[in-house]
Design a protein around this motif. Structure first.
Motif, short mmCIF file in Angstrom:
data_model
loop_
_atom_site.label_atom_id
_atom_site.label_comp_id
_atom_site.label_asym_id
_atom_site.label_seq_id
_atom_site.Cartn_x
_atom_site.Cartn_y
_atom_site.Cartn_z
N ILE B 6 34.75 51.96 44.42
CA ILE B 6 35.96 51.36 45.17
C ILE B 6 36.61 50.39 46.33
CG2 ILE B 6 37.55 53.44 45.51
CD1 ILE B 6 37.55 53.58 48.38
N THR B 7 37.25 49.51 46.31
CA THR B 7 36.70 48.00 47.33
C THR B 7 38.32 48.32 48.28
OG1 THR B 7 36.79 46.99 44.77
CG2 THR B 7 37.03 45.73 47.16
N ILE B 8 37.61 48.84 49.59
CA ILE B 8 38.54 48.49 50.84
C ILE B 8 37.91 47.70 52.04
CG2 ILE B 8 39.31 50.91 49.83
CD1 ILE B 8 37.42 52.50 51.67
N VAL B 180 37.53 42.49 52.67
CA VAL B 180 37.68 43.53 52.21
C VAL B 180 36.51 43.69 51.84
CG1 VAL B 180 39.48 44.58 50.21
CG2 VAL B 180 40.38 43.45 52.04
N LYS B 182 33.52 45.79 48.32
CA LYS B 182 33.46 46.90 47.54
C LYS B 182 32.53 47.34 48.06
CE LYS B 182 31.70 47.38 42.85
NZ LYS B 182 31.56 47.01 40.80
N LYS B 443 43.92 39.48 47.19
CA LYS B 443 43.35 41.03 47.48
C LYS B 443 43.25 41.51 46.23
CE LYS B 443 44.08 41.74 52.30
NZ LYS B 443 45.24 42.60 53.58
N ASN B 444 44.14 41.44 45.45
CA ASN B 444 44.06 41.99 43.84
C ASN B 444 43.27 41.34 43.32
OD1 ASN B 444 46.28 43.51 42.83
ND2 ASN B 444 47.72 42.34 42.98
N LYS B 447 40.27 43.31 44.31
CA LYS B 447 40.14 45.25 43.58
C LYS B 447 39.55 44.39 42.01
CE LYS B 447 42.55 47.99 46.59
NZ LYS B 447 41.95 48.59 46.65
N GLU B 451 37.13 46.44 41.31
CA GLU B 451 36.44 47.82 41.00
C GLU B 451 36.78 48.08 38.59
OE1 GLU B 451 40.17 49.59 42.52
OE2 GLU B 451 38.90 49.78 44.87
N ALA B 593 46.91 44.75 37.31
CA ALA B 593 46.53 44.93 38.83
C ALA B 593 48.04 44.73 39.22
CB ALA B 593 45.93 44.01 38.98
N LYS B 596 49.62 47.94 38.87
CA LYS B 596 49.71 48.95 39.99
C LYS B 596 50.07 48.38 40.97
CE LYS B 596 45.13 50.80 41.24
NZ LYS B 596 43.16 50.73 41.28
N THR B 597 50.32 47.52 41.78
CA THR B 597 50.66 46.81 42.38
C THR B 597 52.85 46.26 42.82
OG1 THR B 597 49.45 44.88 42.48
CG2 THR B 597 50.62 44.92 44.28
#
Lengths: 332, 1191
Positions: B6-8, B180, B182, B443-444, B447, B451, B593, B596-597
């Motif tokens: 995951i990417t956090i 952020v 991975k 940020k998107n 991700k 991901e 994305a 999702k967002t």
């Protein structure tokens, strides 16, 4: 005594149906309407435009000012899911269907053809017994011709009819050049009912602030005259059921609607002003009147005063105007 | 089975583990750790469970001290408990940490390590906070990367249970908390496997229980305390072994191996660096780079477990061959023999050298250095410089790296040209505005890449210090291998500039490498764009042989219904031209994305974004770059030539993003800065600004009153000043008897205006011919910028109205007072700053201001420039910020000092009266100083007095001179937000209002912790959604005013400028005039309310009309006249509460995700409003006249 009536294929126990209004936003009110004797209920309208706005507004305010400053990269918790417009509305219809036995009629105001169809299907899937298309449209574009507007109504109806199986009513504005022709066109396009007429909220001016302000004025029963006339004219000319909305406030009004040829009389202002309990009182009034005047059933009076049935059909036409003017003169 | 990738960010990584292994979580917001609490609260509200299947009990406390207390209590009663904090927050936890450690209670505090406020506050990262807890007995475990944050969090929770030593698990604020990256996600099963339930059981068995009562927390005497303290030794001795054992178990489970001290480098290294935290990642990268390229024998020791410090494990990690050691500390201990890690290493080696069989044949040379304070960049070039220092025969000790210390010459030189970034990593930088969504889009993108592809991805985001019109710079790296570069990009392959005007403010292309790609959002037609570029930019494009792409993103956004959000469009461009992913796949992933967002916010918003994506490529153009630069456009100077030298040479550097180049010698030694510097920072952030229509204006002054940035000003002045005015300068006849014959001007500082529109909204004067127009109307800024610059300068040259002559009790009069708080970095449309500005207008020339940490301290004093200003006489507010929690006490101290100075000055004056003009002395001592005229006269007298004193050769006169100005009345203001006044600072506030001292407290009540991103406070309204109250606040707002009124001796007012500006003005004047403590609670609409900020004043009115925010004044002076001190100044509720609350997202959003709860809370809130109103109404009716019967 038989108060039953049939409205776009729905068997109704009587002709009183609360129309779309803020009262039908709540499940409790709809239940109270059923208890008071309402034969069906039209749920408040789902406005496509409002949904678009709501979604845009939520996104705007939840993201406004975010990712601008290191200490506050956001300002709100971000729930995984929001129950936006259609969900809320559709849940309400589903809940109503579980809570009340009377037919529930959904109401929809769309913007795009896609929107009309999508939400009409949603409303059907939520369990609505029928659907009223509330084409609340003020044609402000000077380049738009009358026939274009008429076609828009017909196209919307056709698109929705092709995609849903529940009966579809068309709520109309009174501002068509040829109302009878328009009604015929919609009838031919498959409208299961015509609802006469939409009351456009006319804005007012605030002289102090020099602002245009929305102004909700409740109907008076004088306003019933216009739809009453048109129902009387359209009766027998169209296959579609006819509903009168605007200005029904008492038992006599309901009886007049029936006599003009209406299948149901819709009410909102009276209930807003004097409570949902008025449905029961008006129904009682209808019964008393029918007893006193020896009517056995609603069917018996339906259309009895329509243009087709009255001795003087011209009374609904220009002659009526002349007559009115003359009667006014006699008062001077 | 492969674990999920995951990417956090680091905060989420830590919170994820902490949430999973905790039953009780006590939280309090503080940057940069707030994210951990926010996530925990949100997860609990969503019903997520820990590894045992139960939802942790998450509770917000009133302070970090409170949170630590709650943690202590929960631990004592057997719960698995955690908390998150940083900086001052951690310092507030220290008392409890001693207790928790002393009682061997297993817990982990996750700390995103941050600077401590010293000469200045800083929200950024270093180890100052963590180092201040070394003595508490907590274990200290450090993480350097996002993966490590998750791993060490897990190791810490497992090890604390076995060792019974409580831990701080720390990672670097911002660099790790907000980066952020991975990483591999630990599954619940992994975490379960690490946590020994048997140890959990033992923890529970030690808990306090009335079923098996024990007593803990005795008071011990000289006879046994010492021995008691020594009982824990064996636990500390065992702890390193337990941690290593836990690390080994973790390695078996995940394959990731950690040592207490991790060595990397040549086995026969001669020079090593020892350090911890994220900087060690950069050091690791550099050691690898240098080792691969030459035969240098170097190495790095990354410290994982810093406390308990295992000398033996450290020695084991250092190769025997080492001759020189550099120990890097990310903290500073002034006056110490060295920084803590350095001293620990010296100690470990020295002790070993003294042992029987030392590891080294010769004591290695050990030097210590400081780096990276307050997130100062720490780059490979700096690491190399540290190694190079070790090459010296006598390496510099106690050095600094990363700055230029030209005073004590501690700094090492480094070569910024030394860059280790290779071809294997795609590096992209994006310049944007906060408002345009650039960071969100990036940020998107991370991700998507992290991901949805095999690539690793890293993102780090740099924000400027303003809350309005702020610039953001995003740093993104992608590649096939893990990314450990914990520094900003030094050589970019791609640069996106999302705002054309940033080309004028920053050297946007400075970091781009040769043959890189440059994407520019242009407001100009594509064919004209090249010619609109500044000359320097054209030259850079040509010299570096860049591929140059442009798009008019705002037009695409407008045409697709996206408004000013260009995020999706620019993101699509990036994917289309960067080649990170095949174009079609990229578009598909962007759309995924988007769904999702935005999916949760409705289909429409998704549709709009899809449309934006679809329309982007057709509007993206590659520009044929000419062979030569043709532009004559020069970059404008950052600061006007007229500015003072310090502004030009020092603050100007900071403004242009070159603050890193400021040497130590240019910084003040004690944190003291000149005021009135925002006037030199012309930000030009408004697209539209108000324009004055002289014919329509009724000269009410409301526009100036509400202006949050003091950019709309009013002057009434002698007509001689209109004789030679600039061409477009506007004026009209002043209205009103007192201004008869004078000229009147409303002038806008268009370069400072944020374009919020509040002034236009409150303007009551409509154009009678065209009612959409008012006396102020928004117009485009650029076409009028130049003319208005001239007009503004001329306006400033016109003298201010004489304060003595003004009726400041009227809005019009008060707004002729010069604002001494101007052009702050507050949000456009800020609801707080109009009140702050009003204080500056009414009392600024004699005000001392104590400001609690929070929004008002940030927009009030965040460098580079500060908004507190001075008048023509050089007088203005003297401002300071102490802490968050102590502001009332801080201001109280100022009052004590002012009173003492005044008292002493009067004593001295009395003593000296024989030697001075007696009449003068008499009049100084008896002056009333109630009105502006009184104050003016007293100032004149004091000046006369001072000139007499200067002539006296007398000790008393010499003592009196420096404090003589205190004979003029001073006004002490204590300003802060609701987080301070209702929560963390309430104890102090309560004490101060009980003191009877003459302080004026202004509570800027936004009903949330605005500065840290909108966390719930006790001021938050019932039913409002806020961070830490994700399910809607279930309890009513604390009635701070009522609590203050119970003293009977405190002036209390509740105001809302948007509802009644005159009432606000009256309250401020009365509060200041009251000779005792006063508190004003001011409704401050806020960006965290989710409202249209231009309509903020309207929302204030609705709050009052609904009865939610009654206006009132409680003046104890009325009691003396036998009158009821409480005056209810607003009318009974006339609209339903929902007609106010549902105008605001903070309330309305609950109806969209928890409709039933929203309904219930609304009903409760409505009942509460009515009850409260009744209470106030009754109080206002009490008869306070003397009762004759009682006599």
């Amino acid at each position: 005594m038989d108060l039953k009536t049939k409205y776009m294929g729905l068997e109704l126990k009587n002709p009183i149906v609360p129309s779309a209004s803020p009262l039908t936003w709540s499940l409790e009110n709809v239940k109270a309407m059923e208890d008071a004797g309402a034969a069906a209920v039209v749920v408040h309208s789902l406005f496509e435009e409002q949904l678009t706005h709501e979604s845009g507004e939520l996104d705007h305010y939840l993201t406004y000012g975010t990712e601008s400053y290191a200490e506050a990269t956001s300002y709100f918790p971000q729930p995984d899911e929001f129950r936006l417009g259609p969900v809320e509305y559709l849940d309400l219809i589903s809940d109503m269907k579980k809570k009340v036995d009377i037919p529930v009629i959904g109401s929809l105001n769309g913007v795009s053809t896609g929107g009309w169809v999508k939400y009409a299907k949603n409303i059907q899937d939520a369990g609505a017994d029928a659907l009223e298309l509330n084409v609340y449209y003020v044609p402000t574009n000077p380049d738009l011709t009358g026939s274009e507007i008429e076609n828009m109504y017909v196209d919307v109806l056709k698109a929705v009819k092709e995609n849903v199986s529940i009966p579809v009513a068309m709520k109309l504005s009174p501002f068509f050049t040829s109302m009878a022709n328009m009604a015929k066109k919609l009838d031919n396009a498959g409208a299961d009912a015509l609802v006469l007429f939409n009351r456009f909220y006319q804005p007012d001016f605030d002289l102090e602030k020099l602002e245009v302000v929305p102004n909700l004025v409740l109907s008076t029963n004088w306003e019933m005259r216009l739809p009453l006339r048109w129902i009387a004219i359209l009766y027998s000319h169209v296959k579609a059921s006819l509903a009168l909305t605007s200005g029904v406030h008492n038992a006599n009004d309901v009886i007049k609607v029936m006599m003009a040829g209406g299948d149901i009389a819709m009410m909102a202002s009276e209930l807003l002003m004097n409570g949902i309990g008025r449905i029961g009182e008006i129904l009682e009034g209808v019964k008393v009147w029918m007893e006193e005047n020896e009517y056995d059933s609603i069917e018996m009076m339906k259309g009895s005063m329509s243009q087709k049935s009255v001795g003087e059909p011209a009374a609904f036409e220009r002659a009526n105007y002349m007559k009115t003017l003359q009667s006014y003169k006699s008062l001077i | 089975m492969a674990r999920q990738k995951i990417t956090i960010d680091g905060n989420e990584a830590a919170a994820y583990v902490a949430f999973n292994v905790s039953e009780v979580i006590a939280i309090y917001p503080i940057t940069p750790s707030s994210g951990m609490g926010e996530l925990s609260d949100a997860w609990a509200a969503e019903g997520k469970t820990n590894i045992w299947g139960t939802i942790p009990n998450v509770a917000e406390m009133q302070s970090e001290g409170g949170a630590a207390g709650a943690v202590h209590g929960a631990l004592q009663s057997g719960s698995l408990t955690t908390t998150f904090t940083a900086s001052q927050g951690l310092l507030l936890m220290i008392p409890n940490m001693y207790k928790i450690a002393g009682e061997l209670s297993p817990t982990v505090f996750h700390v995103s390590a941050r600077s401590i406020a010293a000469q200045a506050l800083s929200i950024f990262g270093d180890h100052s906070d963590v180092m201040a807890t070394r003595q508490t007995g907590f274990g200290l475990l450090a993480s350097g990367s996002i993966q490590e944050v998750m791993d060490m969090a897990c190791i810490a929770h497992a090890a604390t249970l076995e060792s019974r030593i409580p831990f701080i698990h720390f990672f670097d604020g911002f660099r790790s908390s907000h980066e952020v990256n991975k990483i591999e996600l630990l599954s619940k099963e992994d975490i379960k496997a690490m946590i020994n339930d048997e140890l959990v059981k033992l923890h529970r068995e030690r808990a306090l229980s009335p079923d098996r009562p024990v007593l803990r927390g005795t008071a011990q005497n000289p006879d046994v305390y010492f021995q008691g303290r020594e009982t824990v030794n064996k636990y500390y001795d065992a702890c390193p072994g337990i941690v290593q054992k836990t690390m080994n178990k973790f390695a078996e489970l995940t394959g990731r191996k950690y040592q207490l001290f991790d060595y990397f480098g040549a086995p026969d290294a001669k020079r090593v660096i020892i350090m911890m935290g994220s900087g060690a990642e950069t050091a690791l990268e550099t050691v690898k780079y240098l080792s691969e390229r030459n035969e240098e024998k170097i190495g790095l020791i990354r410290v994982r477990l810093y406390r308990p410090f295992s000398n033996q494990d450290l020695l084991n990690a250092i190769p025997d061959t080492v001759e020189k050691v550099a120990v890097l500390d990310r903290t500073k201990e002034p006056g110490a023999g060295g920084e803590p890690l350095y001293l620990d290493v010296v100690n470990a080696i020295a002790e070993d050298m003294a042992a029987d069989s030392p590891k080294f044949s010769k004591m290695p040379a050990i030097v210590g250095g400081r780096y990276g304070l307050s997130s100062k960049e720490f780059t490979p070039a700096m690491v190399k410089a540290v190694f190079d220092n070790l090459k010296q025969s006598k390496p510099k000790n106690h050095f600094t790296i990363g700055i230029k210390d030209d005073i004590t010459n501690t700094s090492l030189e480094f070569d910024p040209g030394f860059i280790t970034e290779g071809e294997d990593v795609v590096r992209a930088m994006f310049y944007g505005l906060g408002a345009d969504g650039t960071v969100g889009a990036n940020k998107n993108s991370i991700k998507i890449i992290g991901e949805e592809t095999e690539n690793y991805a890293q993102g780090y985001f740099v924000y400027d210090s303003k809350k309005s019109g702020s610039t953001t710079i995003s740093h993104l790296r992608f590649g096939k291998n893990e990314i450990h570069s914990t520094y900003l990009i030094q050589s970019a392959k791609f640069i996106g500039c999302h705002q054309f005007n940033l080309l004028e403010k920053f050297d946007v292309l400075e970091k781009i490498g040769e043959r890189g790609t440059f994407l520019l959002n242009t407001p100009y037609p594509i064919e004209e764009t090249w010619d609109k570029l500044p000359q320097k930019v054209q030259e850079q494009i040509i010299e570096k042989k860049l591929d140059f792409y442009v798009i008019d993103a705002y037009s695409v956004a407008k045409n697709t219904g996206m408004g000013s959000r260009i995020n999706t469009i620019m993101q699509t461009c990036f994917f289309a031209i960067s080649g990170v992913l095949p174009k079609d796949e990229a578009i598909e992933q962007i759309k995924k994305a988007i769904k999702k967002t935005y999916g949760a916010k409705g289909e429409e918003i998704v549709k709009k974004n899809f449309e934006a994506v679809d329309h982007t490529l057709a509007n993206l153009h590659k520009i044929e770059v000419p062979a030569e630069a043709t532009s004559t456009i020069e970059l404008p100077p950052i600061v006007s030539e007229k500015a003072p030298d310090y502004v030009k040479n020092v603050l100007g550097k900071m403004m242009s993003g070159k603050g890193d180049d400021v040497p130590v010698s240019d910084m003040p030694v004690d944190g003291t800065f000149p005021t009135a510097t925002t006037m030199w920072e012309k930000r030009n952030i408004a697209l539209e600004v108000p324009e004055w229509d002289t014919d329509v204006c009724i000269q009410c002054g409301k526009c100036a009153m509400v202006c949050p940035h003091a950019t709309i000003r009013i002057k009434t002045y002698d007509k001689k000043y209109v004789e030679a005015i600039p061409e477009t300068f506007k004026w009209t006849e002043a209205r009103g008897k007192e201004y008869e014959g004078k000229a009147y001007t409303i002038q806008v500082a268009v370069e400072d205006c944020t374009g919020c529109g509040l002034c236009v909204e409150v303007c009551p004067a409509k154009n009678k011919k065209e009612t959409r127009l008012k006396a102020l109307n928004m117009v485009e800024q650029i076409p009028i910028r130049e003319q208005e610059k001239v007009n503004w300068d001329y306006f400033l040259s016109i003298p201010e109205f004489d304060r003595k002559e003004l009726n400041v009790g009227s809005i019009k009069g008060s707004q002729l007072l010069q604002p001494l708080f101007e052009f702050s970095g507050a949000c456009a449309g800020c609801g707080e700053t109009p009140y702050v500005k009003l204080v500056s207008q009414l009392f600024g020339d004699r005000a001392l201001i104590a400001n609690a940490t929070g929004c008002s301290s940030i927009y009030g004093a965040n460098l580079p420039t500060t908004p507190w200003a001075v008048d023509a006489n050089g007088r203005g507010p003297a401002w300071s910020n102490s802490l968050f929690e102590d502001n009332a006490e801080f201001g109280f101290g100022m009052r004590l000092s002012v009173d003492k100075h005044m008292e002493y000055a009067r004593e001295l004056l009395a003593k000296l009266s024989d030697k001075l003009d007696k009449k003068l002395v008499e009049s100084v001592l008896t002056a009333e100083q109630k009105s502006e005229a009184d104050i003016y006269e007293q100032r004149e007298r004091v000046e006369a007095l001072k000139s007499q004193l200067q002539k006296l050769d007398d000790d008393a006169a010499k003592n009196l001179l420096p404090i003589a100005d205190y004979l003029v009345k001073k006004s002490v203001w204590i300003i802060g937000g609701d987080g301070w006044a209702y929560d963390i600072g309430y104890g102090g506030l309560d004490h101060v209002i009980a003191s009877g001292k003459n302080v004026n407290i202004l509570v800027l009540d936004t009903e949330v912790y605005s500065n840290t991103g909108g966390q719930c406070s006790k001021a938050t309204g019932l039913g409002a959604v806020a961070k830490f109250a994700a399910g809607g606040k279930p309890t009513p707002k604390k009635d701070l005013a009522m609590m203050a009124m119970t003293y009977g001796s405190v002036y209390v007012a509740q105001v809302a400028m948007g509802s009644n500006d005159l009432h606000t003005l009256k309250a401020f004047i009365e509060a200041e005039a009251y000779d005792g403590p006063s508190i004003i609670i001011a409704y401050s609409h806020c960006i965290a309310h989710g409202i249209n900020m231009a309509k903020g004043m309207e929302n204030q009115k609705l709050a009052v009309d609904s009865g939610y925010w009654p206006l009132f004044r409680y003046n104890p002076d009325s009691l003396k006249e036998g009158k009821n001190p409480l005056k209810l100044d607003s009318k009974a509720p006339k609209i339903k509460l929902e007609d106010y609350t549902y105008k605001e997202t903070r309330y309305k959003m609950l109806t969209k995700f928890k409709p039933e709860a929203a309904k219930e809370l609304l009903q409760l809130a409505q009942e509460e409003v009515l009850k409260k109103w009744k209470r106030y109404e009754q109080m206002a009716k009490f008869d306070f006249s003397s009762n004759e019967d009682d006599k």
